[in-house]
Design an enzyme around this catalytic site. Structure first.
Site, PDB file in Angstrom:
ATOM      1  N   ASN A 259       0.249   0.966   5.998  1.00 49.64           N
ATOM      2  CA  ASN A 259       0.902   0.020   5.080  1.00 49.64           C
ATOM      3  C   ASN A 259       1.631  -1.022   5.928  1.00 49.64           C
ATOM      4  O   ASN A 259       2.494  -0.650   6.724  1.00 49.64           O
ATOM      5  CB  ASN A 259       1.891   0.787   4.185  1.00 49.64           C
ATOM      6  CG  ASN A 259       2.871  -0.123   3.460  1.00 49.64           C
ATOM      7  OD1 ASN A 259       4.006   0.267   3.203  1.00 49.64           O
ATOM      8  ND2 ASN A 259       2.477  -1.326   3.124  1.00 49.64           N
ATOM      9  N   GLY A 260       1.260  -2.286   5.764  1.00 51.60           N
ATOM     10  CA  GLY A 260       1.917  -3.335   6.532  1.00 51.60           C
ATOM     11  C   GLY A 260       0.889  -4.360   6.983  1.00 51.60           C
ATOM     12  O   GLY A 260      -0.236  -4.391   6.471  1.00 51.60           O
TER      13      GLY A 260
ATOM     14  N   GLU B 266       4.891 -11.277 -15.845  1.00 55.93           N
ATOM     15  CA  GLU B 266       4.290 -10.374 -14.848  1.00 55.93           C
ATOM     16  C   GLU B 266       3.447  -9.276 -15.470  1.00 55.93           C
ATOM     17  O   GLU B 266       2.493  -8.814 -14.865  1.00 55.93           O
ATOM     18  CB  GLU B 266       5.320  -9.805 -13.871  1.00 55.93           C
ATOM     19  CG  GLU B 266       6.281  -8.786 -14.418  1.00 55.93           C
ATOM     20  CD  GLU B 266       7.262  -8.263 -13.359  1.00 55.93           C
ATOM     21  OE1 GLU B 266       6.919  -8.208 -12.167  1.00 55.93           O
ATOM     22  OE2 GLU B 266       8.395  -7.918 -13.741  1.00 55.93           O
TER      23      GLU B 266
ATOM     24  N   HIS C  97      16.201 -32.493 -20.680  1.00 58.49           N
ATOM     25  CA  HIS C  97      15.845 -33.239 -19.469  1.00 58.49           C
ATOM     26  C   HIS C  97      14.376 -33.079 -19.096  1.00 58.49           C
ATOM     27  O   HIS C  97      14.003 -33.320 -17.946  1.00 58.49           O
ATOM     28  CB  HIS C  97      16.746 -32.805 -18.304  1.00 58.49           C
ATOM     29  CG  HIS C  97      18.187 -33.146 -18.514  1.00 58.49           C
ATOM     30  ND1 HIS C  97      18.644 -34.433 -18.629  1.00 58.49           N
ATOM     31  CD2 HIS C  97      19.273 -32.354 -18.669  1.00 58.49           C
ATOM     32  CE1 HIS C  97      19.945 -34.433 -18.830  1.00 58.49           C
ATOM     33  NE2 HIS C  97      20.353 -33.169 -18.865  1.00 58.49           N
TER      34      HIS C  97
ATOM     35  N   LYS D 265       9.674 -10.771 -16.771  1.00 59.99           N
ATOM     36  CA  LYS D 265       9.078  -9.550 -17.350  1.00 59.99           C
ATOM     37  C   LYS D 265       7.843  -9.915 -18.167  1.00 59.99           C
ATOM     38  O   LYS D 265       6.803  -9.276 -18.052  1.00 59.99           O
ATOM     39  CB  LYS D 265      10.063  -8.805 -18.270  1.00 59.99           C
ATOM     40  CG  LYS D 265      11.217  -8.084 -17.648  1.00 59.99           C
ATOM     41  CD  LYS D 265      10.846  -6.915 -16.778  1.00 59.99           C
ATOM     42  CE  LYS D 265      10.593  -7.366 -15.376  1.00 59.99           C
ATOM     43  NZ  LYS D 265      11.501  -7.085 -14.329  1.00 59.99           N
TER      44      LYS D 265
ATOM     45  N   CYS E 113       0.839  -1.198   0.000  1.00 58.96           N
ATOM     46  CA  CYS E 113       0.000   0.000   0.000  1.00 58.96           C
ATOM     47  C   CYS E 113       0.873   1.246   0.000  1.00 58.96           C
ATOM     48  O   CYS E 113       2.025   1.221   0.410  1.00 58.96           O
ATOM     49  CB  CYS E 113      -0.848   0.016   1.260  1.00 58.96           C
ATOM     50  SG  CYS E 113      -1.814  -1.475   1.446  1.00 58.96           S
TER      51      CYS E 113
ATOM     52  N   LYS F  40       5.043  -2.813  -6.435  1.00 60.50           N
ATOM     53  CA  LYS F  40       6.474  -2.531  -6.643  1.00 60.50           C
ATOM     54  C   LYS F  40       7.315  -2.915  -5.428  1.00 60.50           C
ATOM     55  O   LYS F  40       8.426  -3.402  -5.559  1.00 60.50           O
ATOM     56  CB  LYS F  40       6.636  -1.036  -6.919  1.00 60.50           C
ATOM     57  CG  LYS F  40       8.062  -0.604  -7.121  1.00 60.50           C
ATOM     58  CD  LYS F  40       8.343  -0.407  -8.570  1.00 60.50           C
ATOM     59  CE  LYS F  40       9.794  -0.176  -8.863  1.00 60.50           C
ATOM     60  NZ  LYS F  40      10.254  -1.117  -9.903  1.00 60.50           N
TER      61      LYS F  40
ATOM     62  N   GLU G  45      15.069 -13.570 -16.177  1.00 61.05           N
ATOM     63  CA  GLU G  45      14.558 -12.213 -15.995  1.00 61.05           C
ATOM     64  C   GLU G  45      13.605 -11.852 -17.155  1.00 61.05           C
ATOM     65  O   GLU G  45      12.558 -11.234 -16.946  1.00 61.05           O
ATOM     66  CB  GLU G  45      15.731 -11.228 -15.896  1.00 61.05           C
ATOM     67  CG  GLU G  45      15.367  -9.762 -15.875  1.00 61.05           C
ATOM     68  CD  GLU G  45      14.432  -9.346 -14.726  1.00 61.05           C
ATOM     69  OE1 GLU G  45      14.188 -10.135 -13.798  1.00 61.05           O
ATOM     70  OE2 GLU G  45      13.910  -8.214 -14.810  1.00 61.05           O
TER      71      GLU G  45
ATOM     72  N   TRP H 290      -3.180  -2.376  -1.607  1.00 66.17           N
ATOM     73  CA  TRP H 290      -2.854  -3.694  -2.160  1.00 66.17           C
ATOM     74  C   TRP H 290      -3.271  -4.650  -1.049  1.00 66.17           C
ATOM     75  O   TRP H 290      -2.596  -4.774  -0.037  1.00 66.17           O
ATOM     76  CB  TRP H 290      -1.350  -3.759  -2.430  1.00 66.17           C
ATOM     77  CG  TRP H 290      -0.859  -4.995  -3.111  1.00 66.17           C
ATOM     78  CD1 TRP H 290      -0.861  -5.254  -4.449  1.00 66.17           C
ATOM     79  CD2 TRP H 290      -0.228  -6.130  -2.491  1.00 66.17           C
ATOM     80  NE1 TRP H 290      -0.280  -6.472  -4.687  1.00 66.17           N
ATOM     81  CE2 TRP H 290       0.110  -7.040  -3.518  1.00 66.17           C
ATOM     82  CE3 TRP H 290       0.077  -6.478  -1.168  1.00 66.17           C
ATOM     83  CZ2 TRP H 290       0.746  -8.252  -3.266  1.00 66.17           C
ATOM     84  CZ3 TRP H 290       0.702  -7.696  -0.925  1.00 66.17           C
ATOM     85  CH2 TRP H 290       1.031  -8.565  -1.977  1.00 66.17           C
TER      86      TRP H 290
ATOM     87  N   ARG I 257       2.300   1.269  -5.729  1.00 65.07           N
ATOM     88  CA  ARG I 257       2.409   0.418  -4.541  1.00 65.07           C
ATOM     89  C   ARG I 257       1.139  -0.382  -4.263  1.00 65.07           C
ATOM     90  O   ARG I 257       1.140  -1.300  -3.447  1.00 65.07           O
ATOM     91  CB  ARG I 257       2.712   1.280  -3.312  1.00 65.07           C
ATOM     92  CG  ARG I 257       3.979   2.079  -3.432  1.00 65.07           C
ATOM     93  CD  ARG I 257       4.179   2.934  -2.211  1.00 65.07           C
ATOM     94  NE  ARG I 257       4.418   2.123  -1.040  1.00 65.07           N
ATOM     95  CZ  ARG I 257       5.598   1.662  -0.664  1.00 65.07           C
ATOM     96  NH1 ARG I 257       6.660   1.947  -1.382  1.00 65.07           N
ATOM     97  NH2 ARG I 257       5.727   0.927   0.414  1.00 65.07           N
TER      98      ARG I 257
HETATM   99  C1  G6P Z   1       8.488  -6.838  -6.141  1.00 65.34           C
HETATM  100  C2  G6P Z   1       8.532  -6.080  -7.464  1.00 65.34           C
HETATM  101  C3  G6P Z   1       9.676  -6.590  -8.331  1.00 65.34           C
HETATM  102  C4  G6P Z   1      10.996  -6.518  -7.556  1.00 65.34           C
HETATM  103  C5  G6P Z   1      10.906  -7.260  -6.215  1.00 65.34           C
HETATM  104  C6  G6P Z   1      12.124  -6.999  -5.354  1.00 65.34           C
HETATM  105  O1  G6P Z   1       8.099  -8.147  -6.362  1.00 65.34           O
HETATM  106  O2  G6P Z   1       7.303  -6.217  -8.148  1.00 65.34           O
HETATM  107  O3  G6P Z   1       9.777  -5.806  -9.509  1.00 65.34           O
HETATM  108  O4  G6P Z   1      12.019  -7.065  -8.332  1.00 65.34           O
HETATM  109  O5  G6P Z   1       9.764  -6.798  -5.486  1.00 65.34           O
HETATM  110  O6  G6P Z   1      12.179  -5.640  -5.042  1.00 65.34           O
HETATM  111  P1  G6P Z   1      13.449  -4.877  -4.540  1.00 65.34           P
HETATM  112  O7  G6P Z   1      12.970  -3.478  -4.271  1.00 65.34           O
HETATM  113  O8  G6P Z   1      13.888  -5.570  -3.281  1.00 65.34           O
HETATM  114  O9  G6P Z   1      14.486  -4.931  -5.602  1.00 65.34           O
END
Ligand code: G6P
Length: 593
Positions: free
Chosen positions: A100-101, A479, A495, A476, A2, A588, A472, A74, A27
């Site tokens: 938030n938390g 997600e 395998h 991307k 949040c 995020k 990675e 969130w 967020r």
């Molecule tokens: C969330 C975000 C990702 C990010 C991850 C780690 O899952 O959606 O994009 O890579 O957190 O975040 P950080 O701020 O620790 O790199």
């Protein structure tokens, strides 16, 4: 997670809160709400939906007031409903809270408060906080005392902004979730993140856990709350941050994500500007440590996998990359000769902070790579390097991934006494990224995205440095476009995964000079089973149905090769009608377990 914001001062709060929420929406975006305090009364507007949707229904801007709070949610505790959207109040609408938390002991507290006659209107954990303060004030405590006592009663994580409508005060408390104080000559801001008030001030006070800010129109006071909930007034330094307000704006771009992909040209050179003394400290620590663990989550974890390959390749040092949430299972091998290199864009990811605290308790040293200066991870670390990327708003990390790899490359080169050489290579990469993100390159990727947009599965393969790059890339794609994408080390295809390859199944093969023969033979195995091969490589091969040309950049291939995959994910999301900046169910910065 949040996003929370609060403002008190002599400007119109509704505009400030609305603009702040626009910058915090990354967020959380399942529901949103605001509260304005006016003539000792409160106006609350909240509902399910994104900020612009709820605002067009409820108009967040039509109240004139000098005190306000806002929240974008969130959901964690309680379903996504209007009742569960923040702000939450006590029984008499005097105490108003955004949070938030996660309050872990909320049920026990809630039952106790209900027995004492409190009337709850939501299923959230947050509402407990407003009633708890009400209860403590009923028992004779001041607003400030009630907040500090409540902060020591709750268990879990919290960043809170709490208003008292009668006293026309705001209180901010940080317990494990991020909260910063913005200071200006017309008022004060409390927010989860600096971009929320960057348009108004660059003067910031970073708060630590169990610090409490009391705001009224005359100014601010900061207290630390000790274990027995006693408040001790404390002086804190005001920092002037060098982030540009424009960096936190979309400008003429459709989405933050594409803006941030294109910003990588500068992000990599900014990341390479580092204090040599700090690199020396990192390098010394690496050479002296018995064991080195990388600890990170999500995209930062993928960067740590690249880092592990680089440390081995460039300086022959082995490191263990661990997903932060798995770290506790390795705790028995941690001691005072262990080095933890924590990587985190936000510096606030719960799993990373928890891993770091566990390791510290066993005597390990913590060195970090962080983007957000002043974030909790910077306080928890023995030393840290900053990515210098400016704010990253798109939920899917892009420019910070490249910056993380730049720093890992620089560290490895420093240890191997090849620092100047490493830095030169990073400068050379700038032009390559410029070309890889040019309009013609983007159009070529868009065409491939058009071909892939209706596929429901796709695979990525790579070896060596291109294996974590494939991981990675898959992250991307899945997600933000919601296409199932899975990455494999090229050698693993035979395998198991090969059984999934049939007519028309797309496989993106990442191939550089070092892995040419082996990964090309995997691509041919795919081709032989009528799969569609999208080759990403410096050279063409007849096995490719599509070819994305990427110049050979040796140790920096993970950066060069991820650019077309970031673009592909972006165009897939847009073509499929999804907002790449706000993928469903994600956030995020994950500040809960
Ligand atoms: C969330 C975000 C990702 C990010 C991850 C780690 O899952 O959606 O994009 O890579 O957190 O975040 P950080 O701020 O620790 O790199």
């Amino acid at each position: 997670m949040c996003g929370i914001i609060g403002f008190i001062g002599n400007k119109n709060a509704s505009e400030i809160i609305y603009n702040g929420l626009k910058h915090l929406e990354y967020r959380g975006y399942d529901s949103v709400g605001v509260a304005y305090i006016k003539s000792k009364d409160v106006v609350i507007k909240k509902d399910v939906g994104k900020l612009n949707e709820v605002n067009s229904k409820l108009n967040f801007l039509d109240v004139k007031s000098n005190i306000g709070l806002g929240h974008c949610r969130w959901a964690t505790t309680g379903a996504v409903t209007k009742e569960n959207a923040h702000p939450h109040t006590d029984c008499n609408n005097i105490i108003v809270v955004v949070h938030n938390g996660i309050i872990e002991n909320y049920l026990e507290l809630k039952n106790d408060l209900i027995k004492k006659g409190h009337n709850f209107r939501s299923d959230t954990d947050t509402e407990v906080f407003s009633h708890l303060i009400e209860q403590k004030m009923k028992e004779g405590k001041s607003f400030e005392e009630a907040c500090s006592i409540a902060s020591r009663i709750i268990q879990g994580t919290a960043a809170l902004v709490i208003a008292n409508t009668e006293e026309e005060k705001l209180i901010g408390i940080k317990i494990g979730s991020p909260l910063v104080l913005g200071v200006s000559d017309f008022g004060y801001f409390l927010a989860s993140d600096i971009p929320a008030f960057l348009n108004y001030t660059k003067k910031v006070i970073f708060l630590k856990d169990f610090e409490m800010v009391v705001l009224d129109k005359s100014g601010y006071r900061i207290y630390t709350i000790d274990e027995s909930a006693k408040m001790h007034e404390t002086e804190k330094k005001v920092y002037t941050i060098d982030w540009d307000a424009e960096q936190a704006e979309k400008g003429s771009f459709d989405h933050f994500m594409i803006k941030e992909i294109l910003e990588q040209v500068d992000a990599i050179s900014n990341a390479s500007i580092q204090d040599v003394k700090k690199l020396e400290k990192f390098s010394e620590k690496i050479l002296k440590s018995d064991k080195i663990f990388f600890v990170a989550s999500g995209t930062s974890y993928h960067a740590s996998l690249v880092g592990s390959y680089l440390m081995n390749k460039i300086c022959g040092i082995s490191t263990i990359p661990i997903i932060a949430s798995e770290f506790s299972h390795y705790i028995n091998s941690i001691n005072d000769k262990t080095l933890i290199i924590a990587i985190s864009q936000s510096g606030e990811t719960y799993d990373v902070l928890e891993a770091v605290r566990l390791a510290k308790n066993k005597g390990a040293k913590i060195f970090s790579i962080v983007n957000v200066n002043g974030s909790t991870l910077t306080w928890e670390s023995d030393d840290y390097l900053l990515m210098n990327c400016g704010p990253e708003i798109g939920v899917a990390a892009t420019k910070t991934y490249s910056a993380e790899i730049v720093l890992l490359e620089l560290i490895a080169c420093f240890v191997a006494k090849k620092f100047e050489e490493g830095k030169m290579k990073i400068n050379y990469l700038r032009n390559i990224i410029y070309n890889l993100t040019s309009e013609s390159s983007r159009n070529a990727i868009k065409d491939i995205a058009k071909f892939l947009r209706d596929k429901s599965n796709l695979f990525l393969i790579g070896r060596g440095l291109l294996y974590p790059t494939a991981m990675e890339g898959a992250l991307k794609i899945k997600e933000i476009s919601y296409i199932h994408a899975e990455a494999f080390a090229g050698g693993e295809l035979k395998h198991g995964t090969l059984s999934l390859i049939e007519d028309g199944v797309p496989v993106i093969a990442l191939i550089d000079e070092a892995t040419k023969d082996s990964t090309l033979s995997n691509a041919r195995e795919v081709k032989a089973r009528k799969g569609i091969v999208i080759g990403v490589s410096p050279f063409h091969d007849e096995a490719f149905d599509f070819w994305i040309k990427v110049p050979e950049c040796n140790n920096l291939n993970p950066i060069a090769f991820i650019i077309p995959l970031q673009l592909l994910a972006y165009y897939l999301a847009v073509l499929r009608g999804f907002d790449p900046d706000k993928p469903r169910n994600l956030s995020k910065s994950i500040t809960v377990k």
